[in-house]
Design an enzyme around this catalytic site. Sequence first.
Site, PDB file in Angstrom:
ATOM      1  N   GLY C  54      33.023  57.051 -45.257  1.00 60.26           N
ATOM      2  CA  GLY C  54      32.501  56.762 -43.920  1.00 60.26           C
ATOM      3  C   GLY C  54      32.292  55.291 -43.654  1.00 60.26           C
ATOM      4  N   CYS C 263      44.962  82.699 -26.701  1.00 60.97           N
ATOM      5  CA  CYS C 263      46.210  81.979 -26.442  1.00 60.97           C
ATOM      6  C   CYS C 263      47.176  82.911 -25.710  1.00 60.97           C
ATOM      7  CB  CYS C 263      46.822  81.491 -27.747  1.00 60.97           C
ATOM      8  SG  CYS C 263      48.481  80.782 -27.521  1.00 60.97           S
ATOM      9  N   CYS C 266      50.446  83.372 -28.242  1.00 58.98           N
ATOM     10  CA  CYS C 266      50.385  84.023 -29.552  1.00 58.98           C
ATOM     11  C   CYS C 266      49.150  84.915 -29.705  1.00 58.98           C
ATOM     12  CB  CYS C 266      50.426  82.991 -30.678  1.00 58.98           C
ATOM     13  SG  CYS C 266      48.880  82.106 -30.891  1.00 58.98           S
ATOM     14  N   CYS C 288      47.594  77.582 -27.410  1.00 61.72           N
ATOM     15  CA  CYS C 288      47.176  76.800 -28.566  1.00 61.72           C
ATOM     16  C   CYS C 288      47.608  75.353 -28.375  1.00 61.72           C
ATOM     17  CB  CYS C 288      47.844  77.322 -29.834  1.00 61.72           C
ATOM     18  SG  CYS C 288      47.285  78.937 -30.348  1.00 61.72           S
ATOM     19  N   CYS C 294      50.837  77.952 -33.275  1.00 63.37           N
ATOM     20  CA  CYS C 294      51.212  78.930 -32.266  1.00 63.37           C
ATOM     21  C   CYS C 294      52.595  79.519 -32.592  1.00 63.37           C
ATOM     22  CB  CYS C 294      51.237  78.257 -30.897  1.00 63.37           C
ATOM     23  SG  CYS C 294      51.196  79.401 -29.514  1.00 63.37           S
TER      24      CYS C 294
END
Lengths: 233, 264, 323
Positions: C54, C263, C266, C288, C294
Amino acid sequence: MTTMIEVRGLTKSFVLHTQGGARIPVFADLDLDVAAGECVCLHGPSGTGKSTLLRSLYANYKPQAGHVRIAHGGGTVDLASAEPWQVLEVRRATIGYVSQFLRVIPRVPALDIVAEPAIACGTPAEAARTAARRLLERLNIPERLWTLAPATFSGGEQQRVNVARGFVHPYPILLLDEPTASLDAANRQVVVELIREAKARGTAIVGIFHDDEVRAAVADRLFDIRACTRSAA
Amino acid sequence: MTAPVRTAPTPLLRVSGLTKRFGPVTACRSISFDLHPGEVIGIVGESGSGKSTLLSCLSARQRPDAGTVEYATRSRGLVDVYALSEPERRLLARTEWGIVHQNPRDGLRMDVSAGGNVGERLMAVGDRHYGHIRAKAEDWLRKVELDLGRIDDLPRTFSGGMQQRLQIARNLVTGPRLVFMDEPTGGLDVSVQARLLDLLRGLVRELGVAAVVVTHDLAVVRLLADRLMVMWRGEVVESGLTDQVLDDPHHPYTQLLVSSVLQV
Amino acid sequence: MTSGIGAAEPMQTTRAAIGDSDPDGADRYNYAYLDEQTKRMIRRCLLKALAVPGYQVPFGSREMPLPYGWGTGGIQVTASIIGPDDVLKVIDQGADDTTNAVSIRRFFARVAAVETTEATAEATVIQTRHRIPEQPLREGQILVYQVPQPEPLRKLEPREGETRKMHAYAEYGLMHVRLYEDIARFGRIATTYSYPVMVNGRHVMSPTPIPKFDNPKMGGNPAVQLFGAGREKRIYAVPPYTDVRSLDFEDHPFAIQRWDECCALCGAGDSYLDEVILDDRGGRMFVCSDTDHCGTRRARGHTGRLGADAATAAAAKPRGAAR
């Protein structure tokens, strides 16, 4: 009798640097004792230094020499050499001072101004306000003014608020600078009663009273400041 | 009835021999004083007398060339502020101290709402409860007499007096013990000044917070300060109780200062 | 940007065309475009970044053959870690088929001679702009983020010296001021992307403008996550299996976005969805954002509301319709 104020060798003069360093002597080598329950009236024509002496007793003015010993909290404090915090303590708990003019604080109502010194000494806020109400009532301040800031009050009303502020806490010492100057006869009488009651409690009082009648009514003795001004010159 | 007698307090801030130079100019010369808890000290003097330099030295923002500034922390007693590590000093500044700047832009985040400005110090000391932060922010806006309806407004939409009051709220929200104020009423018009002063006076009394107030306005110190230091050319030429210094000034400069105030 | 780019055929054609006109172009550059000293410098920074999760490590960012804001940071990190054995995937907001993704993929195919793919599972290095793939990553994979603004505190504190001190002393109260402002204004934490995280319990980090939906995927991830900011000249990293927490308030806990829809292609109910406007009569669908996810699902026989008409839908699908 207990001595509340003991002044020894007090000397005060002013040096005016803005006016060519002119030195104005006021008094020198001044001695004064005030006992509990006694009222001493400072005497002499105007300009002789009565107010200067009174202010020196309150440590508002700083003397060049001498001592101002005040009985405070079971001991004595010399205001001429005390630390600022000690002076504030003495003022908070021991010495009440009624000046000629009220220093108005914006937006603080008269009732709170009067109650403030008692609250500072540990009186519960409600009890302090009750005492303040009683005093304002005795001094004939109309109730509708109590919640207003005294900036718009008349001179006499401001003076009475100032007196009430000085008497709301039973200080062992009171300094009064012409407390009745702009009061009518009825209110003058109330102030005289307040002073007598304070004396009866054992308060030591030093005051300047121009009004002969008031002076006669409260003063135990006169202190003529001129004896010390001659030696200062 | 006699009031209980208070004994000599231990100082909250102890300054000894503080000196700060800028090249050949000595901005502060060997300044020493103690400040006790709950006490308000005023520093007056003309522009360039070194009072603002002194304030930044006292508040750990400018290291003096000589002398020490000691502060009595809650946990460790008197510590030399400049001997602390930087994170310790920053922690001190945001927990035990407050700094009210002359220009609110230096003391506020102009892109953060009023509530966020007040809440920042709470979040900085670890408060992670929104409801609690919000309630405290509201409480403080009320104390400084700001309209609660403005809590989500940006400070840049506030007037100068409101910004200054917001700055005060932001500083006092974490209950500091010492507040440094640099010309808190500078740049405000007279009626706003009076209101701010009165508010400050009330808060200082109510919270028992000690303060160092730098100003050139004698009315400000008369109302706020217990004690006064008069600075002239980098030195403290006179000090004492406020009413003593103002009513019975001894030093030529103080006399000039006092006599120069215009009577209304 | 509506047509054609996603289709495989034109892309191959373009690539061949450039290759033909400049057959030896790749040889004139050092392997993976950057010179070896630069790559060493960047790798050192990456090691430091991995050692202090970080923490933003400054690095000597080079001029790259694309403008700032198009992934100069990510591309330098990728160039420094990539080798001939790697398989590279590049996504832009989840899609493999947008200009930026295609260009970067082609760039590395040419200067680093690496195999490229659109399949998340096959890739060893994935350079991403603003998404984390839906398919969980595994050990050995490296995710390289493109970072526009590495400093999460910048919006509130413009002074670089001051933000560095705040990181050094872990003075992160200011970060919560940003979330406070959200709740005060919208009644909830309305930040939906670039949602700040605490890494390894020590450094507050910008997750880059990924949707906060992806934030939970950062924590405890088996893959190495590297972040490159080219313009701001900073690199930071999250090593595998590192604790990453999204900041929040006790009474306003962190929560990811949810959709009422699945979605349309899909039928996935647990992926990040883009809203696609279908016509000017209010028709719309949600699909998606991760095109590989997808496509893989559809290949396995999953179908959504409009899935039968998949070909038409794919052609009509604009990218970046929703953030």
